[in-house]
Scaffold this motif. Structure first.
Motif, short mmCIF file in Angstrom:
data_model
loop_
_atom_site.label_atom_id
_atom_site.label_comp_id
_atom_site.label_asym_id
_atom_site.label_seq_id
_atom_site.Cartn_x
_atom_site.Cartn_y
_atom_site.Cartn_z
N ASP A 44 0.88 -1.43 -0.06
CA ASP A 44 0.12 0.07 -0.01
C ASP A 44 0.89 1.25 0.08
O ASP A 44 2.06 1.11 0.30
CB ASP A 44 -0.84 0.15 1.35
N ALA A 45 0.22 2.60 -0.36
CA ALA A 45 0.70 3.62 -0.30
C ALA A 45 1.01 4.07 1.21
O ALA A 45 0.51 3.61 2.03
CB ALA A 45 0.06 4.83 -1.10
N PRO A 46 2.32 4.72 1.58
CA PRO A 46 3.03 5.42 0.68
C PRO A 46 4.34 4.50 0.32
O PRO A 46 5.01 4.69 -0.71
CB PRO A 46 3.62 6.64 1.48
N TRP A 75 -3.91 5.08 -7.94
CA TRP A 75 -5.37 5.03 -7.99
C TRP A 75 -5.84 5.11 -6.47
O TRP A 75 -6.54 5.85 -6.09
CB TRP A 75 -5.75 3.90 -8.80
N THR A 76 -5.60 4.27 -5.64
CA THR A 76 -5.88 4.23 -4.12
C THR A 76 -5.19 5.34 -3.60
O THR A 76 -6.08 6.19 -2.90
CB THR A 76 -5.25 3.10 -3.94
N ALA A 77 -4.10 6.02 -3.72
CA ALA A 77 -3.70 7.07 -3.24
C ALA A 77 -4.20 8.34 -3.66
O ALA A 77 -4.66 9.10 -2.73
CB ALA A 77 -1.91 7.24 -3.64
N ARG A 111 -4.26 14.85 -6.75
CA ARG A 111 -5.26 13.90 -7.11
C ARG A 111 -4.93 13.52 -8.82
O ARG A 111 -4.90 12.47 -9.00
CB ARG A 111 -6.62 14.20 -6.92
N ASP A 148 -7.42 8.40 -4.13
CA ASP A 148 -8.89 8.59 -3.36
C ASP A 148 -8.71 8.36 -1.84
O ASP A 148 -9.29 8.52 -1.18
CB ASP A 148 -9.37 7.12 -3.64
N SER A 149 -7.31 8.73 -1.26
CA SER A 149 -6.98 8.71 0.01
C SER A 149 -7.31 10.10 0.53
O SER A 149 -7.15 11.17 0.14
CB SER A 149 -5.52 8.48 0.35
N PRO A 150 -7.66 10.01 2.10
CA PRO A 150 -8.01 11.22 2.66
C PRO A 150 -6.92 12.23 2.71
O PRO A 150 -7.02 13.46 2.63
CB PRO A 150 -8.29 10.99 4.04
N ARG A 151 -5.65 11.72 2.45
CA ARG A 151 -4.32 12.87 2.41
C ARG A 151 -4.45 13.79 1.28
O ARG A 151 -3.92 14.73 1.41
CB ARG A 151 -3.06 11.95 2.23
N ALA A 184 -7.54 14.25 -0.75
CA ALA A 184 -8.84 14.64 -0.87
C ALA A 184 -9.16 16.16 -1.16
O ALA A 184 -9.98 16.38 -1.74
CB ALA A 184 -9.89 14.16 0.36
#
Length: 129
Positions: free
Chosen positions: A39-41, A67-69, A82, A71-74, A76
């Motif tokens: 997973d990221a990071p 793609w997952t990163a 993004r 969509d992350s709150p970091r 948003a």
């Protein structure tokens, strides 16, 4: 004033060694990992390091982590960050082989949908002003 210097063979060799070291570190990290995708990071640096060495092998995993990163709150509240992550994911998707498993090929659709959604959000934001 910009100072230009000639690139020497030593400079190129030094960069090659640094890149090989980074790729080796990334491969060691993958070997010690028990999950399907990092997973990221952490996954970002690992797959970004490995992608240039083997684009067809790591294209899907890099695209998935990007793609997952995105969509992350970091990120948003950072539409340009993004977008940059999704554009990088789109570029990685171009290297997913046509004969890859369906879930890998569909990553192109997921990234395209995320970019379209981001564009809609930004247009709605502009219209609301």
């Amino acid at each position: 004033m910009t100072v230009h210097r000639d690139v020497t063979h030593k400079d190129v060799a030094r960069r090659d060694v640094a890149h090989r070291d980074l790729v080796l570190k990334a491969r060691v990290r993958l070997l010690s990992h028990n999950e399907w995708v990092l997973d990221a990071p952490e996954g970002l640096w690992v797959y970004r390091a490995l992608f240039p060495a083997s684009p067809r092998v790591y294209a899907y995993k890099l695209a998935h982590v990007l793609w997952t990163a995105a969509d992350s709150p970091r990120v948003a509240h950072l539409p340009e960050a993004r977008r940059a992550l999704l554009e990088e994911a789109r570029a990685a998707c171009a290297h997913i082989p046509a004969g890859a498993p369906a879930h890998q090929v569909r990553m192109r659709e997921y990234v395209a949908a995320a970019l379209a959604g981001l564009e809609r959000e930004q247009q709605e934001g502009r219209a609301g002003r």
